[in-house]
Design an enzyme around this catalytic site. Structure first.
Site, mmCIF file in Angstrom:
data_model
loop_
_atom_site.group_PDB
_atom_site.id
_atom_site.type_symbol
_atom_site.label_atom_id
_atom_site.label_comp_id
_atom_site.label_asym_id
_atom_site.label_seq_id
_atom_site.Cartn_x
_atom_site.Cartn_y
_atom_site.Cartn_z
ATOM 1 N N SER A 18 0.755 -1.119 -0.026
ATOM 2 C CA SER A 18 0.088 0.046 -0.056
ATOM 3 C C SER A 18 0.893 1.337 0.046
ATOM 4 O O SER A 18 1.908 1.302 -0.588
ATOM 5 C CB SER A 18 -0.816 0.025 1.304
ATOM 6 N N HIS A 45 -2.812 -1.532 -3.225
ATOM 7 C CA HIS A 45 -3.684 -0.362 -3.048
ATOM 8 C C HIS A 45 -3.576 0.683 -4.065
ATOM 9 O O HIS A 45 -2.466 1.097 -4.299
ATOM 10 C CB HIS A 45 -3.774 0.194 -1.322
ATOM 11 N N ASP A 138 -4.539 -3.821 6.183
ATOM 12 C CA ASP A 138 -5.076 -5.181 5.137
ATOM 13 C C ASP A 138 -3.618 -5.895 4.685
ATOM 14 O O ASP A 138 -2.472 -5.444 4.660
ATOM 15 C CB ASP A 138 -5.383 -4.128 3.815
#
Lengths: 197, 273
Positions: A18, A45, A138
């Site tokens: 991310s 992401h 995540d």
């Protein structure tokens, strides 16, 4: 690198990342050994409503052209895949991709947990999971799924990460086999490649 | 978190098929499994208690369908798609027909059919078009008919509309009431909402344009193949079919009866009966 026991039984590599992971991903893809035999499956992401640009930006430097798979597309050896914007990306038994527009998971779509979790289910101990820099949790559960199925787990060294939340969350919930800097991950791919020659 | 194996998933789909005549046996495995785990978590059920509830409580099937079907949608999702609709596809239909018919297959909570209605209104042809919007889930059809959405969803819808470059603002089409955006019901005057099952349902009409975006991704390839045959039969020759931006027809038997009109937006045209 001597501490790492590698073999040629792996079937796939999955990478999650991310905020702050882009440079790391670029470095890994740009120094990938030519003809690297395993598929590399990436859930990163990204802006939900920008369909274009990301895969192109990754492909400029990558040794292998990066593609965003279509729903039900077969996974090829040596392919480098990126989860498309605003879709979750799963791997199905039978070795193909399945996309979905389900609710966001961990505030994310694509969610790293979904890609890592379904990879773990399909590839079991023949999977290598790598989690890079990021600002939320995540991917932590996905790394646990990989470890629980006997796969190899690697996180980017939190000390090197632009944002350390993501690898730290994984370290907190499961056993991580290796903590590496991006340069070490690059070398890891080279060593892994040799196992298949 | 609980897990659920393939044998259990099969027990659930068999029961739902035998008892209620809904066929999820050819749904894509990974997402179907997540839906089952989600239902079990939300309703505090195990596989066995879920099976028991499906067996003993007939009304539970509606809740089950409502949770099972993915109802995540947006107005003007993929604004570039809607611009192509307005600038190329609808004008090309209008070359041959003043009055035409559109089917939104798997319409969910109705954002897409509402987007279409707004676009047609802005094009000045709203009154000339007949729309059908169908879904498996009767609860979600009620929500679609109400055309009422939580204001927290409106930020995204507004952003999409701006990128679609509509000729008003989305606010012109709704009133805010108690935290909800209530759309002007006139927009839906030509829309027929009805329950329809893409898997077991029959072809029920002929259309100039079918939109089924991000619905077939929940089906496996053999079911996608069967459903494409139904869309083919539901389209007039030279009618258009629109699917999601990351869906593909190339694996389907009937793919050769269509041509790609716009590959980026995944718009196909039926060229062979």
């Amino acid at each position: 690198m001597s501490a790492i026991k590698l073999n040629n039984s792996y079937k796939a590599v999955v990478i999650g990342g991310s905020a702050g992971s882009f440079q790391g991903v670029i470095k890994i893809l740009s120094q990938l050994p030519k003809g690297f035999p395993l598929p590399i499956i990436m859930a990163l992401h990204r802006l939900k409503h920008v369909r274009h640009g990301f895969v192109e930006a990754l492909s400029i430097k990558s040794v292998v052209q990066v593609t965003e798979p279509y729903d039900k597309e077969a996974i090829k050896k040596g392919g480098v895949y990126l989860a498309p914007a605003n879709y979750h990306m799963s791997i199905e038994l039978g070795n193909y991709f399945a996309l979905s527009t389900e609710e966001m998971v961990n505030n994310s779509r694509p969610a790293i947990d979904i890609t890592l979790g379904t990879c773990a289910y399909v590839y079991k101990e023949k999977l290598i999971g790598i989690l890079l820099s990021g600002a939320n949790r995540d991917g932590a559960l996905g790394m646990k799924n990989i470890h629980d199925k006997g796969g190899l787990t690697i996180v980017q060294d939190p000390a090197e990460c632009m944002i350390e939340t993501m690898p730290k969350a994984a370290l907190a919930v499961t056993e991580i086999d290796h903590v590496m800097k991006v340069d070490q991950i690059v070398d890891f791919f080279k060593e892994l490649d040799k196992q298949y020659r | 978190m609980q897990d659920i194996d393939i044998a259990d998933l099969k027990r659930i789909t068999e029961l739902v098929y035998q008892k209620y005549n809904y066929d999820f046996r050819n749904y894509a495995m990974s997402s179907f499994k997540r839906r089952m785990l989600r239902i079990m978590e939300l309703k505090k059920l195990t596989v066995d208690t879920l099976l028991k509830k499906l067996t003993d409580t007939p009304n539970f099937i509606y809740e089950f369908l409502d949770e099972l079907t993915v109802n995540v949608t947006e107005m003007f999702r993929d604004p570039s798609f809607w611009r192509v609709m307005r600038e190329e596809i609808i004008p090309s239909i209008l070359l041959n027909h003043k009055n035409f018919k559109i089917w939104h297959a798997g319409c969910s909570s109705g954002e897409e059919v509402l987007s279409m209605a707004i676009m047609l209104k802005e094009m000045g042809i709203h009154q000339d078009v007949t729309l059908f919007a169908t879904d498996l889930d009767i609860n979600i059809l009620e929500r679609a008919r109400a055309a009422t959405y939580h204001v927290k969803n409106m930020e995204l819808n507004e952003k999409n509309y701006i990128r679609f470059q509509g000729n008003a603002t989305l606010k012109d089409y709704y009133k805010e009431e108690n935290g909800y955006a209530v759309f002007n019901k006139d927009l839906l005057m030509n829309v027929t909402f009805r329950k329809h099952d893409l898997v077991l349902g029959e072809v029920f009409n002929k259309f100039d344009l079918v939109l089924c975006r991000n619905v077939m991704i929940y089906f496996n390839q053999s079911l996608q193949n069967e459903v494409l045959k139904k869309f083919h039969e539901s389209l007039f020759k030279y009618g258009y079919l629109c699917i999601g931006s990351k869906e593909s027809l190339i694996w389907c038997d009937y793919a050769s009866r269509f041509i790609v009109v716009n590959n980026e937006e995944k718009i196909y045209k039926k060229i062979k009966d």
